[in-house]
Design an enzyme around this catalytic site. Structure first.
Site, mmCIF file in Angstrom:
data_model
loop_
_atom_site.group_PDB
_atom_site.id
_atom_site.type_symbol
_atom_site.label_atom_id
_atom_site.label_comp_id
_atom_site.label_asym_id
_atom_site.label_seq_id
_atom_site.Cartn_x
_atom_site.Cartn_y
_atom_site.Cartn_z
ATOM 1 N N HIS A 1 45.327 13.652 39.399
ATOM 2 C CA HIS A 1 44.105 12.842 39.553
ATOM 3 C C HIS A 1 42.891 13.707 39.227
ATOM 4 O O HIS A 1 42.883 14.921 39.479
ATOM 5 C CB HIS A 1 43.996 12.304 40.987
ATOM 6 C CG HIS A 1 45.080 11.330 41.330
ATOM 7 N ND1 HIS A 1 45.055 10.019 40.928
ATOM 8 C CD2 HIS A 1 46.241 11.491 42.022
ATOM 9 C CE1 HIS A 1 46.143 9.406 41.371
ATOM 10 N NE2 HIS A 1 46.886 10.284 42.030
ATOM 11 N N ASN B 1 49.203 9.644 51.012
ATOM 12 C CA ASN B 1 50.269 10.154 50.145
ATOM 13 C C ASN B 1 50.662 9.138 49.090
ATOM 14 O O ASN B 1 50.891 9.479 47.931
ATOM 15 C CB ASN B 1 51.511 10.546 50.952
ATOM 16 C CG ASN B 1 52.554 11.143 50.027
ATOM 17 O OD1 ASN B 1 52.317 12.189 49.435
ATOM 18 N ND2 ASN B 1 53.662 10.459 49.831
ATOM 19 N N GLY C 1 50.901 18.910 41.809
ATOM 20 C CA GLY C 1 50.580 18.143 40.606
ATOM 21 C C GLY C 1 49.799 16.877 40.922
ATOM 22 O O GLY C 1 49.592 16.032 40.061
ATOM 23 N N LYS C 2 49.382 16.727 42.209
ATOM 24 C CA LYS C 2 48.676 15.493 42.582
ATOM 25 C C LYS C 2 47.244 15.512 42.056
ATOM 26 O O LYS C 2 46.674 14.476 41.759
ATOM 27 C CB LYS C 2 48.665 15.341 44.102
ATOM 28 C CG LYS C 2 50.033 15.037 44.698
ATOM 29 C CD LYS C 2 49.983 15.049 46.223
ATOM 30 C CE LYS C 2 51.303 14.595 46.829
ATOM 31 N NZ LYS C 2 51.328 14.707 48.289
ATOM 32 N N VAL C 3 46.652 16.702 42.022
ATOM 33 C CA VAL C 3 45.263 16.830 41.570
ATOM 34 C C VAL C 3 45.225 17.816 40.411
ATOM 35 O O VAL C 3 45.866 18.880 40.460
ATOM 36 C CB VAL C 3 44.365 17.327 42.734
ATOM 37 C CG1 VAL C 3 42.967 17.672 42.247
ATOM 38 C CG2 VAL C 3 44.293 16.271 43.827
#
Ligand code: NAD
Length: 402
Positions: free
Chosen positions: A303, A283, A331-333
């Site tokens: 990412h 995380n 929104g992490k990837v």
């Protein structure tokens, strides 16, 4: 048949048993669906190279995912414009993965920043100090081990007094040195420890056995997501009772790691996350994007590359097993990057040496990015963009920092 002539494609000619609904179907996408590589690997001979074994015989299930992971790593993540972050959970350094794989990845410039459990970095110190960690068995009697001054990590054994306690004693003597008497993030803490680790390696006549030493030499910043949750953190707390002024500030870590990802994007490059296991390091690495978008309100997309090796299932809701598509919703990837995301359900102790060998055999070393040395400049750029995107003022200070 002439050698150059392809054998004719054989469709079933007798359709008498084909159901009527299928007889009438045109199946326009059939050839497209069946355009994948035919599963017909050659007999193994014992003479194959590991890279060929991966490319030619890892054809299905998690073997195929591991092949895809190797290929994604080498073909896309190691492009010169990609900043590669690597998270490490699970007891990897005690299993020897620091020496066999993580150090070579650092030296080859294949990893630019690291988030590890504190335990991985603590146990790394035994290797630098030349304190043996040995192969044991998971079947051993733990009461007997305790009576014999030994601790066990599954099938790995460590001396309690002469490895564990000895490491702690040296660690405490270092942590009270003047350079540690201030507030800092964990990259600086591990950099300072890495300097000692490099010196211990040298004194013991060892070469490239310690992750912290290699990271120190290569300028690869190493973070830990839970500074209090390991024997390094326990010793930091222990010396605080004696008046040590060392204070670990996790916000420094959050901002520095976020700054690396933003810097990669703003330079027109990409950000890759290589996740070994799950836990809080996973995380901590991925949250850099929500930090940019949700907290700092800077426009960004996630990412670009995602590679995870894990044993954790997605259906329990735990982050360790969360898939890249779930990460998209946070929104992490970047959703555009989902084809460049691989999850391989296997043990890191199997996958990491294979991926490392594959990468070293098929990709030339990259120039070291030395992010450790660029932290201050990147934090400055992050702060500048934060103020540009938000109507905020410095608390008790001028309107804008810059
Ligand atoms: N492991 C140790 O020896 C040890 C020792 C002292 C303190 N700690 C602390 O305990 C906390 C938990 O760390 P941890 O290292 O035990 O991780 P963990 O058990 O929290 O691992 C997180 C997840 O990673 C996955 N994982 C773990 N090992 C894996 C492997 N070999 N292959 C594939 N996936 C794997 C699992 O899905 C797991 O849920 C950390 O903060 C650490 O510092 C650990």
């Amino acid at each position: 048949m002439a050698k150059t002539q392809k054998p004719p494609r054989r469709y079933r000619e007798d359709l008498s048993e084909t159901p009527d609904w299928l007889k009438r179907k045109k199946c326009p996408q059939r050839d497209q669906y069946l355009s994948g590589k035919r599963i017909l690997p050659a007999n193994l001979t014992g003479k194959e190279k590991l890279t060929d074994l991966v490319d030619e015989t890892f054809l299905a299930y998690n073997a195929a995912r591991l092949k895809e992971a190797c290929q994604l790593f080498v073909r896309k993540m190691l492009e010169p414009d990609v900043t590669v972050g690597m998270s490490l959970a699970g007891a990897l350094t005690p299993a020897g993965l620091g020496c066999s794989s993580i150090v070579p990845l650092i030296k080859a410039g294949f990893v630019d920043w690291i988030v590890a459990t504190g335990a991985n970095l603590y146990h790394d110190l035994h290797f630098a100090l030349n304190y043996p960690v040995r192969v044991g068995s998971f079947k051993m009697d733990d009461t007997e081990l305790r009576n014999n001054d030994i601790v066990r990590i599954y099938d790995v054994l460590l001396g309690y007094s002469d490895c564990l306690m000895a490491t702690d004693e040296i660690l405490r003597s270092i942590l009270i040195q003047p350079e540690f008497q201030k507030e800092m993030g964990t990259a600086e803490l591990h950099y300072l420890l890495g300097r000692y680790a490099a010196e211990w390696e040298r004194q013991a006549g060892l070469k490239d056995v310690s992750v912290l030493a290699a990271a120190y030499r290569a300028g690869v910043p190493c973070y830990t997501s839970s500074p209090g949750d390991s024997t390094i953190g326990m010793n930091v707390a222990g010396v605080e009772l004696r008046g040590s002024k060392l204070r670990i500030n996790p916000s420094i870590d959050v901002n520095e790691t976020t700054a690396f990802v933003l810097a990669a994007k703003r330079a027109g490059g990409k950000s890759a996350a290589v996740l070994w296991g799950g836990g809080s390091p996973k995380n901590f690495m991925l949250q850099t994007e929500p930090q940019i978008q949700e907290v700092l309100r800077i426009k960004e997309y996630g990412h670009d590359y995602f590679l995870q090796v894990t044993d954790a299932r997605p259906d329990t809701g735990g982050l360790s097993g969360a898939t890249p598509s779930e990460a998209v919703s946070w929104g992490k990837v970047d959703p555009e990057s989902l084809p460049d995301a691989v999850v391989c359900y296997t043990d890191t102790t199997i996958a990491m040496p294979i991926l490392t060998h594959y990468a070293l055999a098929t990709h030339k070393p990259r120039k070291l990015r030395r992010l450790y040395d660029q932290r201050a400049a990147m934090i400055k750029a992050l702060t500048k963009e934060y103020f540009l995107h938000n109507p905020v003022k410095m608390i008790d200070g001028p309107d804008r920092m810059f």
